[in-house]
Design an enzyme around this catalytic site. Structure first.
Site, PDB file in Angstrom:
ATOM      1  N   CYS A 273      -9.226  10.154  -4.404  1.00 34.19           N
ATOM      2  CA  CYS A 273      -8.084   9.239  -4.538  1.00 34.19           C
ATOM      3  C   CYS A 273      -7.391   9.496  -5.875  1.00 34.19           C
ATOM      4  O   CYS A 273      -6.225   9.162  -6.046  1.00 34.19           O
ATOM      5  CB  CYS A 273      -8.500   7.797  -4.360  1.00 34.19           C
ATOM      6  SG  CYS A 273      -9.832   7.332  -5.400  1.00 34.19           S
TER       7      CYS A 273
ATOM      8  N   GLU B 172      -9.566  -0.530  -3.277  1.00 33.19           N
ATOM      9  CA  GLU B 172      -9.365   0.735  -3.988  1.00 33.19           C
ATOM     10  C   GLU B 172      -8.760   1.688  -2.975  1.00 33.19           C
ATOM     11  O   GLU B 172      -9.468   2.288  -2.166  1.00 33.19           O
ATOM     12  CB  GLU B 172     -10.729   1.211  -4.512  1.00 33.19           C
ATOM     13  CG  GLU B 172     -10.620   2.073  -5.732  1.00 33.19           C
ATOM     14  CD  GLU B 172     -10.796   3.526  -5.396  1.00 33.19           C
ATOM     15  OE1 GLU B 172      -9.747   4.189  -5.267  1.00 33.19           O
ATOM     16  OE2 GLU B 172     -11.929   3.981  -5.246  1.00 33.19           O
TER      17      GLU B 172
ATOM     18  N   GLY C 145     -10.336   3.129   0.734  1.00 35.92           N
ATOM     19  CA  GLY C 145      -9.766   3.872   1.860  1.00 35.92           C
ATOM     20  C   GLY C 145      -8.252   3.893   1.775  1.00 35.92           C
ATOM     21  O   GLY C 145      -7.668   3.779   0.695  1.00 35.92           O
TER      22      GLY C 145
HETATM   23  C1  UN1 Z   1     -12.360   8.358  -5.371  1.00 38.34           C
HETATM   24  O1  UN1 Z   1     -11.737   9.388  -5.175  1.00 38.34           O
HETATM   25  O2  UN1 Z   1     -12.378   7.445  -4.495  1.00 38.34           O
HETATM   26  O3  UN1 Z   1     -12.305   9.585 -11.160  1.00 38.34           O
HETATM   27  C2  UN1 Z   1     -13.177   8.101  -6.580  1.00 38.34           C
HETATM   28  C3  UN1 Z   1     -12.761  10.314 -10.266  1.00 38.34           C
HETATM   29  C4  UN1 Z   1     -14.130  10.011  -9.752  1.00 38.34           C
HETATM   30  C5  UN1 Z   1     -14.091   8.957  -8.707  1.00 38.34           C
HETATM   31  C6  UN1 Z   1     -13.080   9.162  -7.620  1.00 38.34           C
HETATM   32  N1  UN1 Z   1     -14.950   9.579 -10.860  1.00 38.34           N
HETATM   33  O4  UN1 Z   1     -12.152  11.269  -9.828  1.00 38.34           O
END
Ligand code: UN1
Length: 514
Positions: free
Chosen positions: A306, A272, A250
């Site tokens: 993210c 994360e 988050g």
């Molecule tokens: C996320 O956005 O929390 O690498 C995870 C990536 C995906 C996972 C994203 N396999 O964009």
């Protein structure tokens, strides 16, 4: 104990997932859904058209304790099951995910708005980590070391940790849970999952799959689910001594709170958190490739990963060419219903996300930013915007903040050292990339004086990582690592063992005593 969801607008694919029939609130194991009557109801709103698709009962304090007790109790047995046998159960979970990839992928789309192709990709990612975990279940290796004492053997072994709390965000409502859960399960842990209150249906659907599989193996209480708000259920989890590890995805603000609470009780955490990911585009880059990667990285998932590409650091000689190419590509992005297979960008998750994006863009001009494309709210139901490209002089205050929306900041650089400095200048440190044909630039970017991020790529964008590597980042991203490589070690406790098989008692460091 089972009860119906308070209401559920029917979609055919939901029937296959079983979530219209039996349901929700909290679940500790097969046939053990909490009663929804008398509960505060959570409205699940589809970002596609703003309609209420379901109401879900929020878990009570009593539900919470019931779930944690079930997880604690099942841990006593689960930790004794041989890891390859645990893996065989995860193999069945993977098969069910494979069988239900289509309806589950569509539910991801319906509930959080990513395009259906990405919805399927998300379920694929869950299957991939489940497969990885099955293989891992025959490994979980410890090292053996050379003892300094004669006739002594020294080695390390790994034991299950306990109950793991998994707190997930709306943007990857299945995959990020599975990174943790599939690995933790083969490690012998039991777990409690608190999904985002924006995406409880995906979690309920997954819990049904788990219940079915576990029931066929005569068990339960290994995967448990609790649906509640961060301020109440989240706070209880992070402060709960019965939970040995909290893995949380988050915002950085939320992660700080988790870090504070878990550190206070000396529990483990995996964080994360936010990203502010840049792609450096050098003067010798293959601009076709770079443009395609930037488009996927910045517009994919409507800028709500993210790992989303938020910043482009472009060499001054090619910046105009690159921006022209990007504007042309952005113009072709079909925005609309994400369940329609020709759509490239769906809605943002909610109206608040739209407001946050519009507000960020409104503040830009005071910081020398100039919008060259997009950034408008689209009329009609649903949370649709046009993705924005913004020229900025550098990492201004606004650029340093993670706005969870499709805003792409583009800034110029002159030397490779400048580019690396700009890449590293922001508080976050998740993903980074360089597009170049130069070995020297690429190696410098990957060296100890290069990117400070947890992920550093060459001629690949910032998003879309495979599960085989460890996933996570540094600084305000929280330092945690999930998914592949040796991330499994965090879900186990290490025990160092020395065995003396001689008739003597030599002491380490050569100490003579008594
Ligand atoms: C996320 O956005 O929390 O690498 C995870 C990536 C995906 C996972 C994203 N396999 O964009």
């Amino acid at each position: 104990m089972s009860q119906s969801l308070a209401s559920l607008q029917r979609y055919d694919f939901l029937k296959e997932l079983g979530i219209g029939e039996v349901n929700s609130g909290a679940c500790a194991g097969p046939e053990d859904w909490a009663d929804v009557s008398g509960k505060e109801l959570l409205e699940v709103i589809s970002p596609i058209d703003g309609s209420v698709i379901a109401q879900v009962g929020l878990s009570s304090e009593k539900d919470y304790d019931h779930v944690i007790e079930a997880a604690e109790c099942s841990f006593q047995k689960w930790r004794l099951v041989p890891a390859p046998k645990r893996g065989a159960i995860i193999r069945d979970v993977a098969s069910e995910l494979r069988r239900l990839k289509e309806p589950l992928g569509k539910l991801v789309t319906l509930e959080m708005g990513k395009i259906v192709e990405e919805g399927y990709g998300e379920v694929q990612e869950a299957m991939d980590i489940a497969d990885f975990a099955v293989g891992l279940s025959r490994q979980l290796y410890g090292l053996s070391m050379q003892s300094e004492r004669p006739n002594h053997r020294m080695y390390e072994q790994w034991h299950p940790l306990g109950v793991v709390g998994i707190i997930t965000a709306f943007n990857f409502p299945v995959a990020v849970w599975s990174w943790n859960a599939m690995v933790a399960a083969v490690c012998g842990d039991t777990m409690v999952w608190k999904p985002s209150t924006k995406t409880p249906l995906c979690a309920i659907a997954v819990q049904h799959i788990l219940n079915r599989v576990l029931k066929s193996h005569g068990g339960g209480g290994i995967f448990t689910l609790i649906i509640g708000k961060g301020a109440r259920i989240g706070e209880r989890m992070i402060n709960d001594k019965r939970i040995a590890l909290i893995s949380s995805t988050g915002s950085t603000a939320m992660g700080r709170r988790v870090a504070e609470a878990t550190s206070k009780r000396l529990a483990r955490n995996i964080l994360e958190l936010g990203g502010n990911n840049a792609i450096i585009v050098a003067e010798d880059a293959n601009l076709d490739l770079a443009t395609r990667a930037i488009l996927f990285g910045s517009v994919g998932t409507a800028g709500q990963r993210c790992t989303t590409t938020r910043r482009i650091i472009a060499q001054r000689k090619i910046i105009d060419d690159l921006v022209n190419r990007l504007v042309n590509s952005y113009k072709q992005v079909r925005i609309g219903n994400p369940l329609d297979s020709s759509t490239v960008m769906g809605p943002l998750v909610d109206q608040e996300a739209v407001e946050t994006m519009i507000k960020a863009l409104a503040n830009l001009s005071s910081q020398g930013g100039k919008i060259v494309y997009g950034g408008e709210r689209l009329k009609g139901p649903g949370n649709y915007v046009t993705p924005a490209i913004v020229l900025v002089p550098g990492n201004t205050q606004l650029v340093c903040e993670e706005t969870f929306a499709p805003i792409l900041y583009v800034m110029p650089y002159d030397t490779i050292d400048d580019a690396i400095r700009l890449n590293n200048e922001v508080p976050q440190g998740l993903a980074s990339s360089i597009f170049t044909e130069s070995l020297k630039y690429a190696e410098k970017f990957l060296s100890a004086v290069g990117s400070d991020c947890g992920i550093a790529n060459v001629n690949i964008g910032t998003s879309g990582a495979e599960i085989g590597g460890a996933f996570g980042g540094e600084k305000d991203t929280g330092g945690g690592r999930e998914a592949g490589s040796d991330s499994w070690k965090q879900y186990m406790r290490r025990q160092t063992t020395t065995i003396n098989w001689s008739d003597d008692l030599p002491l380490a460091q050569g100490i003579k005593f008594g």
